[in-house]
Design an enzyme around this catalytic site. Structure first.
Site, PDB file in Angstrom:
ATOM      1  N   PHE A 191       0.831  -1.209   0.000  1.00 34.68           N
ATOM      2  CA  PHE A 191       0.000   0.000   0.000  1.00 34.68           C
ATOM      3  C   PHE A 191       0.871   1.268   0.000  1.00 34.68           C
ATOM      4  CE2 PHE A 191      -1.879   2.770   3.507  1.00 34.68           C
ATOM      5  CZ  PHE A 191      -2.482   3.652   2.635  1.00 34.68           C
ATOM      6  N   THR A 229       1.594  -9.384   1.399  1.00 30.15           N
ATOM      7  CA  THR A 229       0.478  -8.423   1.413  1.00 30.15           C
ATOM      8  C   THR A 229       0.561  -7.453   0.231  1.00 30.15           C
ATOM      9  OG1 THR A 229       1.703  -7.019   2.953  1.00 30.15           O
ATOM     10  CG2 THR A 229       0.072  -8.499   3.907  1.00 30.15           C
ATOM     11  N   LYS A 273      25.468  -1.251   4.244  1.00 29.99           N
ATOM     12  CA  LYS A 273      26.881  -1.151   4.648  1.00 29.99           C
ATOM     13  C   LYS A 273      27.792  -1.502   3.464  1.00 29.99           C
ATOM     14  CE  LYS A 273      30.129  -3.863   7.139  1.00 29.99           C
ATOM     15  NZ  LYS A 273      30.276  -5.103   7.874  1.00 29.99           N
ATOM     16  N   ARG A 274      27.483  -2.609   2.781  1.00 27.65           N
ATOM     17  CA  ARG A 274      28.336  -3.078   1.678  1.00 27.65           C
ATOM     18  C   ARG A 274      28.428  -2.066   0.555  1.00 27.65           C
ATOM     19  NH1 ARG A 274      26.031  -7.955   2.521  1.00 27.65           N
ATOM     20  NH2 ARG A 274      24.481  -7.610   0.902  1.00 27.65           N
ATOM     21  N   ALA A 282      11.017   2.059   7.834  1.00 29.69           N
ATOM     22  CA  ALA A 282       9.622   2.401   8.113  1.00 29.69           C
ATOM     23  C   ALA A 282       9.278   1.791   9.460  1.00 29.69           C
ATOM     24  CB  ALA A 282       8.713   1.851   7.025  1.00 29.69           C
ATOM     25  N   TYR A 329       5.093  -7.561  16.051  1.00 28.28           N
ATOM     26  CA  TYR A 329       5.257  -6.360  15.225  1.00 28.28           C
ATOM     27  C   TYR A 329       5.921  -5.239  16.037  1.00 28.28           C
ATOM     28  CZ  TYR A 329       3.912  -2.623  11.966  1.00 28.28           C
ATOM     29  OH  TYR A 329       3.914  -1.566  11.086  1.00 28.28           O
ATOM     30  N   ARG A 355      -7.617  -3.322   8.583  1.00 24.04           N
ATOM     31  CA  ARG A 355      -7.508  -2.114   9.400  1.00 24.04           C
ATOM     32  C   ARG A 355      -8.827  -1.349   9.355  1.00 24.04           C
ATOM     33  NH1 ARG A 355      -1.550  -0.006   7.842  1.00 24.04           N
ATOM     34  NH2 ARG A 355      -1.998  -1.248   6.001  1.00 24.04           N
TER      35      ARG A 355
HETATM   36  O1  LIG Z   1      -2.887   2.073  10.022  1.00 24.45           O
HETATM   37  C1  LIG Z   1      -1.746   2.118  10.465  1.00 24.45           C
HETATM   38  O2  LIG Z   1      -0.932   2.801   9.953  1.00 24.45           O
HETATM   39  C2  LIG Z   1      -1.366   1.380  11.724  1.00 24.45           C
HETATM   40  O3  LIG Z   1      -2.280   0.293  11.861  1.00 24.45           O
HETATM   41  C3  LIG Z   1      -2.111  -0.545  12.969  1.00 24.45           C
HETATM   42  O4  LIG Z   1      -2.482   0.069  14.150  1.00 24.45           O
HETATM   43  P1  LIG Z   1      -3.983   0.195  14.649  1.00 24.45           P
HETATM   44  O5  LIG Z   1      -4.100   1.593  15.112  1.00 24.45           O
HETATM   45  O6  LIG Z   1      -4.357  -0.846  15.609  1.00 24.45           O
HETATM   46  O7  LIG Z   1      -4.855   0.044  13.315  1.00 24.45           O
HETATM   47  P2  LIG Z   1      -6.325  -0.477  13.018  1.00 24.45           P
HETATM   48  O8  LIG Z   1      -6.374  -1.957  12.901  1.00 24.45           O
HETATM   49  O9  LIG Z   1      -6.769   0.310  11.855  1.00 24.45           O
HETATM   50  O10 LIG Z   1      -7.188  -0.122  14.306  1.00 24.45           O
HETATM   51  C4  LIG Z   1      -7.495   1.182  14.687  1.00 24.45           C
HETATM   52  C5  LIG Z   1      -8.553   1.115  15.770  1.00 24.45           C
HETATM   53  O11 LIG Z   1      -9.784   0.717  15.189  1.00 24.45           O
HETATM   54  C6  LIG Z   1     -10.304  -0.434  15.837  1.00 24.45           C
HETATM   55  N1  LIG Z   1     -10.997  -1.248  14.815  1.00 24.45           N
HETATM   56  C7  LIG Z   1     -10.342  -1.851  13.813  1.00 24.45           C
HETATM   57  C8  LIG Z   1     -11.000  -2.543  12.828  1.00 24.45           C
HETATM   58  C9  LIG Z   1     -12.383  -2.663  12.905  1.00 24.45           C
HETATM   59  O12 LIG Z   1     -13.075  -3.281  12.065  1.00 24.45           O
HETATM   60  N2  LIG Z   1     -13.021  -2.054  13.948  1.00 24.45           N
HETATM   61  C10 LIG Z   1     -12.367  -1.345  14.894  1.00 24.45           C
HETATM   62  O13 LIG Z   1     -13.019  -0.804  15.826  1.00 24.45           O
HETATM   63  C11 LIG Z   1      -9.122  -1.108  16.484  1.00 24.45           C
HETATM   64  O14 LIG Z   1      -9.511  -1.895  17.565  1.00 24.45           O
HETATM   65  C12 LIG Z   1      -8.281   0.084  16.851  1.00 24.45           C
HETATM   66  O15 LIG Z   1      -8.705   0.595  18.081  1.00 24.45           O
HETATM   67  C13 LIG Z   1      -0.683  -1.033  12.973  1.00 24.45           C
HETATM   68  O16 LIG Z   1      -0.407  -1.796  14.081  1.00 24.45           O
HETATM   69  C14 LIG Z   1       0.308   0.081  12.852  1.00 24.45           C
HETATM   70  O17 LIG Z   1       1.581  -0.413  12.706  1.00 24.45           O
HETATM   71  C15 LIG Z   1       0.030   0.880  11.641  1.00 24.45           C
HETATM   72  O18 LIG Z   1       0.929   1.962  11.612  1.00 24.45           O
END
Ligand SMILES: O=C(O)[C@H]1O[C@H](OP(=O)(O)OP(=O)(O)OC[C@H]2O[C@@H](n3ccc(=O)[nH]c3=O)[C@H](O)[C@@H]2O)[C@H](O)[C@@H](O)[C@@H]1O
Length: 425
Positions: free
Chosen positions: A104, A128, A196-197, A205, A236, A277
């Site tokens: 992404f 992914t 390094k090489r 990231a 992670y 996410r």
């Molecule tokens: O999007 C990103 O860039 C980040 O996503 C994740 O972190 P997180 O914040 O947990 O990402 P999400 O899975 O998008 O969750 C965000 C919040 O939404 C909630 N969530 C997620 C998915 C869903 O369907 N419903 C929901 O309520 C989760 O519980 C969390 O509280 C990764 O762990 C990070 O490394 C990454 O940088």
């Protein structure tokens, strides 16, 4: 006497003539039967010949058509239009490696660096990442795509390395924790070894997850974090923390130039439909009229940045002289429930909001302090949340159409750990 003899002579002549006539008639008959026979067999032969010619023609057509199609594709690829690319002189043009470049964020970074005129090598194991994300560059003379897993060493000549390779979505990185750890530890060691090489600069990231479930708010770079080292997110979080440690060990011991970006929640087009996410889940659910799944009460907060802002920040950091970690994120903070409502409204969806159980070790508050990025890079996010969301909604709408045409619509993935054996060890 004379008359009798004359009569005999005449009848003898007639008999001979009759015989002759009969002979001629017989010959004519035989000839006509033969003629008909020859004619018929000629016609028969002709129709057999025509028939088999038709069969051969259609067989040839069957073989030739796919070849014609291949030629058309080739012609198309020769005349393919690439996005516009700046011309850079030899001195300014860099050879850049992007690990995870088909993912992404990686694919948007690839676009920027290609359009800026650099030579870009994308390395991806397609766990992914997807070829589709970078297919518009395939065949371009400045572009190369390598199917490679960074857990194995890589030997190429480059000036800069953007090391993005790692699953970033919780369901993806929890899917195979051992692989996530290997990617972030062995993979980072391999890339630092390469840097390094060949004397390349490496940008890691990293992530806001190094702050864990933070007890300081907002999070600035000098906060050491609050991570559960044995929880489900540890593969992670701790993987990225040790990756940062490795960067500074290589910098101090080997003089490798490193840059560390701590990336906060990012969204935009090319997130995988199955990413899991919150942004992609909520948009897909709203578009399909399904309930928006809020984990826990929805009072946990996040601050979301649009992917183009992140990409500009990454490039600014790489080309700066800041070797210490820098937060890259948008400080506009919302609760997840507010976020669900905002997406529902933007999509114009009648979906309900469904509350599910809380995810384990889910950070309760997150918001970047970006003073350092503003001061040292002159960078800050510029894309307003709603504008970015509308772009993402447009993208997912198109993706749903595309999937429907291809008879496959994946459901958003829940943030649950899969039981049983996993792949990609
Ligand atoms: O999007 C990103 O860039 C980040 O996503 C994740 O972190 P997180 O914040 O947990 O990402 P999400 O899975 O998008 O969750 C965000 C919040 O939404 C909630 N969530 C997620 C998915 C869903 O369907 N419903 C929901 O309520 C989760 O519980 C969390 O509280 C990764 O762990 C990070 O490394 C990454 O940088």
């Amino acid at each position: 006497m004379v008359s009798k003899a004359l009569l005999r002579l005449v009848s003898a002549v007639n008999r001979r003539r009759m015989k002759l006539l009969l002979g001629i008639a017989l010959l004519a008959y035989v000839a006509s039967v033969w003629g008909n026979f020859v004619n018929m067999s000629f016609l028969l032969n002709r129709s057999i010949q025509e028939n088999s010619e038709l069969k051969i023609e259609s067989r040839i057509e069957e073989i030739v058509e796919p070849l014609r199609e291949k030629i058309r594709d080739l012609e198309k690829s020769f005349t393919q239009k690439y996005p516009p690319v700046k011309f850079l002189s030899e001195k300014d043009r860099k050879r850049i490696l992007i690990t995870g470049g088909a993912g992404f964020v990686g694919s948007h970074l690839t676009d920027k660096l290609m359009m800026d005129g650099h030579e870009v090598t994308v390395v991806d194991n397609f766990f992914t990442g997807r070829k589709r994300n970078v297919e518009h560059w395939i065949g371009h003379e400045n572009f190369e795509l390598i199917n490679h897993d960074v857990v194995e060493p890589l030997y190429i000549e480059v000036d800069q390395i953007y090391h993005l390779a790692s699953p970033a979505s919780p369901p993806n990185y929890m899917y195979n924790p051992i692989k996530t750890l290997k990617t972030n530890t062995i993979g980072t060691l391999n890339m630092l070894g390469l840097a390094k090489r060949v004397g390349a600069r490496l940008l890691l990231a990293s992530t806001s997850e190094v702050y864990g479930d933070p007890e300081v708010h907002p999070q600035s770079e000098d906060y050491w974090g609050h991570v559960n080292p044995i929880g489900p997110r540890a593969c992670y979080d701790e993987g990225k923390r040790v990756a940062e440690t490795m960067c500074y060990a290589y910098m101090k011991q080997e003089g490798v130039e490193v840059r560390v970006a701590r990336i906060f929640n990012t969204f935009g087009p090319r997130m995988h439909m199955n990413d899991g996410r919150v942004v992609s889940n909520f948009i897909l659910q709203a578009l399909q009229g399904e309930p928006l799944t809020v984990y826990g009460s929805g009072s946990q907060t996040r601050a979301f940045q649009y992917v183009s802002d992140l990409v500009n920040g990454l490039v600014a950091l790489m080309n700066s002289n800041v070797s210490s970690p820098v937060n890259l994120g948008n400080p506009e903070e919302h609760t997840i429930l507010e976020f669900a409502q905002l997406i529902k409204n933007l999509v114009g969806s009648g979906s309900e909001i469904q509350f599910l159980s809380e995810a384990q070790d889910d950070p309760q508050k997150r918001k970047p302090d970006i003073k350092k990025a503003k001061l040292m890079l002159g960078w800050e996010p510029v894309v307003p949340l709603e504008e970015g969301l509308n772009k993402a909604i447009h993208y997912f709408r198109k993706e749903l159409e595309y999937q429907a045409n291809n008879q496959y619509i994946p459901k958003p993935k829940p943030a649950r750990i899969k039981k049983g054996r996993t792949r990609h060890n």
